[in-house]
Design an enzyme around this catalytic site. Structure first.
Site, PDB file in Angstrom:
ATOM      1  N   HIS B  83      16.131   5.513   0.050  1.00 32.81           N
ATOM      2  CA  HIS B  83      15.560   6.829   0.348  1.00 32.81           C
ATOM      3  C   HIS B  83      15.059   6.861   1.803  1.00 32.81           C
ATOM      4  O   HIS B  83      14.408   5.919   2.240  1.00 32.81           O
ATOM      5  CB  HIS B  83      14.409   7.114  -0.625  1.00 32.81           C
ATOM      6  CG  HIS B  83      13.999   8.550  -0.655  1.00 32.81           C
ATOM      7  ND1 HIS B  83      13.337   9.159   0.370  1.00 32.81           N
ATOM      8  CD2 HIS B  83      14.179   9.509  -1.589  1.00 32.81           C
ATOM      9  CE1 HIS B  83      13.115  10.434   0.070  1.00 32.81           C
ATOM     10  NE2 HIS B  83      13.616  10.671  -1.124  1.00 32.81           N
ATOM     11  N   GLY B 164      -2.091  11.705  17.460  1.00 31.81           N
ATOM     12  CA  GLY B 164      -2.008  10.280  17.788  1.00 31.81           C
ATOM     13  C   GLY B 164      -1.172  10.008  19.015  1.00 31.81           C
ATOM     14  O   GLY B 164      -0.481  10.887  19.538  1.00 31.81           O
ATOM     15  N   HIS B 169       2.572   2.995  14.301  1.00 31.19           N
ATOM     16  CA  HIS B 169       1.724   1.897  13.824  1.00 31.19           C
ATOM     17  C   HIS B 169       2.641   0.683  13.641  1.00 31.19           C
ATOM     18  O   HIS B 169       3.743   0.819  13.088  1.00 31.19           O
ATOM     19  CB  HIS B 169       1.070   2.320  12.502  1.00 31.19           C
ATOM     20  CG  HIS B 169       0.116   1.325  11.942  1.00 31.19           C
ATOM     21  ND1 HIS B 169       0.523   0.163  11.330  1.00 31.19           N
ATOM     22  CD2 HIS B 169      -1.246   1.309  11.881  1.00 31.19           C
ATOM     23  CE1 HIS B 169      -0.533  -0.521  10.912  1.00 31.19           C
ATOM     24  NE2 HIS B 169      -1.627   0.162  11.232  1.00 31.19           N
ATOM     25  N   PRO B 170       2.222  -0.519  14.080  1.00 28.68           N
ATOM     26  CA  PRO B 170       3.156  -1.665  14.111  1.00 28.68           C
ATOM     27  C   PRO B 170       3.725  -2.049  12.737  1.00 28.68           C
ATOM     28  O   PRO B 170       4.838  -2.577  12.675  1.00 28.68           O
ATOM     29  CB  PRO B 170       2.295  -2.801  14.683  1.00 28.68           C
ATOM     30  CG  PRO B 170       0.866  -2.348  14.562  1.00 28.68           C
ATOM     31  CD  PRO B 170       0.904  -0.854  14.641  1.00 28.68           C
ATOM     32  N   ALA B 172       2.918   0.118   9.696  1.00 25.58           N
ATOM     33  CA  ALA B 172       2.906   1.252   8.759  1.00 25.58           C
ATOM     34  C   ALA B 172       3.664   2.465   9.274  1.00 25.58           C
ATOM     35  O   ALA B 172       3.747   3.488   8.587  1.00 25.58           O
ATOM     36  CB  ALA B 172       1.459   1.642   8.429  1.00 25.58           C
ATOM     37  N   GLY B 173       4.236   2.392  10.494  1.00 23.15           N
ATOM     38  CA  GLY B 173       5.050   3.492  11.005  1.00 23.15           C
ATOM     39  C   GLY B 173       4.258   4.759  11.249  1.00 23.15           C
ATOM     40  O   GLY B 173       3.252   4.736  11.957  1.00 23.15           O
TER      41      GLY B 173
END
Lengths: 306, 306
Positions: B83, B164, B169-170, B172-173
């Protein structure tokens, strides 16, 4: 603890005169402790079917009130309609819905039946779970030959009422009272005016002639519309899925090359019956009623009530 | 006046590790003022979809709590699944359900998005009704190329987050937050292992390539089961009936002589969508939701609550 709720589905032998229909229905709108869920009058059937939900006491009071109105307005000597009937107030079934057992509904039917005869003078037969004689479990046995035949045969001990003298009320006939499971009334209209087709299909579908268990079925003519109808009652929808009844009728109708024109769910239906059928048609796997948002909201509100 | 209710359907990128799934779901079970209506993890999708219903304040608090757990456990650098996704917490949509307007859900999405970035450091994109740029109404535009491509392209102004710094996020994307109508996720599994069949059918069905308006659709492989899936989102079920999506897929699949093996309603579905479809398959005329006994009971309880 959530309160006791029953459904009551009184059937009255008037489907044409809107003034009489309104007079019968009016108390159901006003009575506290019960809600009028559905009512529908059919001209061909010449019959009014009401669905009430509420607390047992309120339901009994208001049904008796409406019955007295019906008895004063409907004369069975002049009644004609395509649906079998023996009285102005033809049937009064009580159905357990929430927090009440079938046994309690049977007792309720019996005590209501005695009160009904005392206050109206209309003799009473008990049917389904409330039957006192096993053959009277089946409504069609009690209604055999309808009002016209019963009037002549009522003094035959086999056809004596369960409550009252062995004679019909001169204009209102007799009333069948009982307790039963939730029943789905489901009609299938076929694009032909040949009533024999509907009768043949009904024979194939109903349990009494070897069809589906838990299904009652008759074929009748919708003369005003030039159609015929296979009129079914599914007396146990958990054992006999709604879709299966329709698909069997579609299959049988193919013998004559006659298509289903339309169908009609007559009155109330439990969500479970709909979900069961949608799973069939849409091939859903593992579909759970709890996925339906309104059913979860109902559960939430019930939990808050408790 | 009945209280405000919203649905929130957070999607997390973990469908295999049951410990992580339970850790994410746990706060939803405990939180007062909201109910966990549904949650389902899919191994092929490698994704967890939750349906929560409750008051706006409780929902926001608990979703943030669960998101922090997901962010601490899921590493997008090692995530694989069929997905599309761009983050550990992939999508958080808010849906108006009772006594709240879409506009209020849009405001809620925006203020929640800022709080979410402050407390997690995960950048946010706004989509659907909450989109700040019109092209971002469409989730697939935001998720184009998925996590792997977005990581490289995020410093391109076209792909900057709405909240942001322009970097993911390294582990968590990024997260997509928004407000939308009730969405039905509906999957159709076909008895073939040729994923191109599913992709071709998806192309015929989805609006973006000329199919049904209000339907999004992708074809994917269910490798563990040796099947393929046409995975659809119906973004407006009142405009685009559920049955029509299935029947169009059945029709297109006939081109390859491939039968529908099964379907799956994924998560919650409104009663209206089911009733609409049953009316089609069963040819019912004049069928009214008020004939469904549970829907009437819900109305009765709501009236009492008011």
């Amino acid at each position: 603890m959530a309160k006791q709720l029953i459904e009551c589905v009184p059937n009255f032998s008037e489907g044409r005169n809107t003034k009489v229909i309104e007079a019968i229905v009016e108390p159901f709108r006003k009575k506290k402790g019960c809600s009028l869920f559905d009512h529908r009058a059919d001209k061909d059937h010449n019959r009014l079917v009401v669905s009430l939900v509420g607390e047992p006491e309120s339901i009994q009071d208001v049904v008796l009130e409406a019955a007295k109105t019906a008895i004063s307005h409907i004369d069975m000597e002049h009644h004609k309609g395509s649906h079998p009937r023996i009285g102005a107030v033809d049937v009064i079934p009580f159905v357990p819905l929430q927090n009440i057992a079938m046994e309690a509904c049977v007792e309720l039917a019996h005590s209501f039946g005695h009160r009904y005869y005392q206050e109206t003078g209309v003799p009473v037969y008990f049917y389904e779970e409330a039957a006192l004689k096993s053959e009277r479990k089946r409504l069609e046995v009690i209604r055999k030959g309808q009002y016209e035949a019963l009037k002549k045969e009522v003094d035959n001990p086999e056809r004596h009422p369960d409550v009252g003298e062995p004679r019909l009320h001169p204009s209102a006939g007799a009333t069948v009272i009982g307790a039963r499971k939730f029943l789905i009334a489901f009609n299938v209209n076929l694009a032909t005016d040949d009533v024999n087709v509907a009768k043949e299909i009904a024979k194939a579908v109903r349990s009494s002639s070897g069809g589906l268990s838990h299904v009652k079925c008759i074929g009748l003519s919708l003369e005003e519309r030039g159609l015929v109808q296979v009129s079914t009652n599914i007396v146990d929808y958990q054992e006999n899925a709604l879709y299966r009844v329709l698909e069997l009728i579609r299959t049988e109708a193919r013998r004559w090359g006659i298509p289903v024109k339309e169908t009609e769910i007559y009155g109330m239906v439990p969500a479970g019956a709909i979900l069961d059928s949608i799973s069939f048609y849409m091939q859903t796997t593992d579909f759970d009623p709890n996925q339906v948002i309104e059913l979860r909201l109902l559960r939430m509100l019930r939990d808050n009530e408790a």
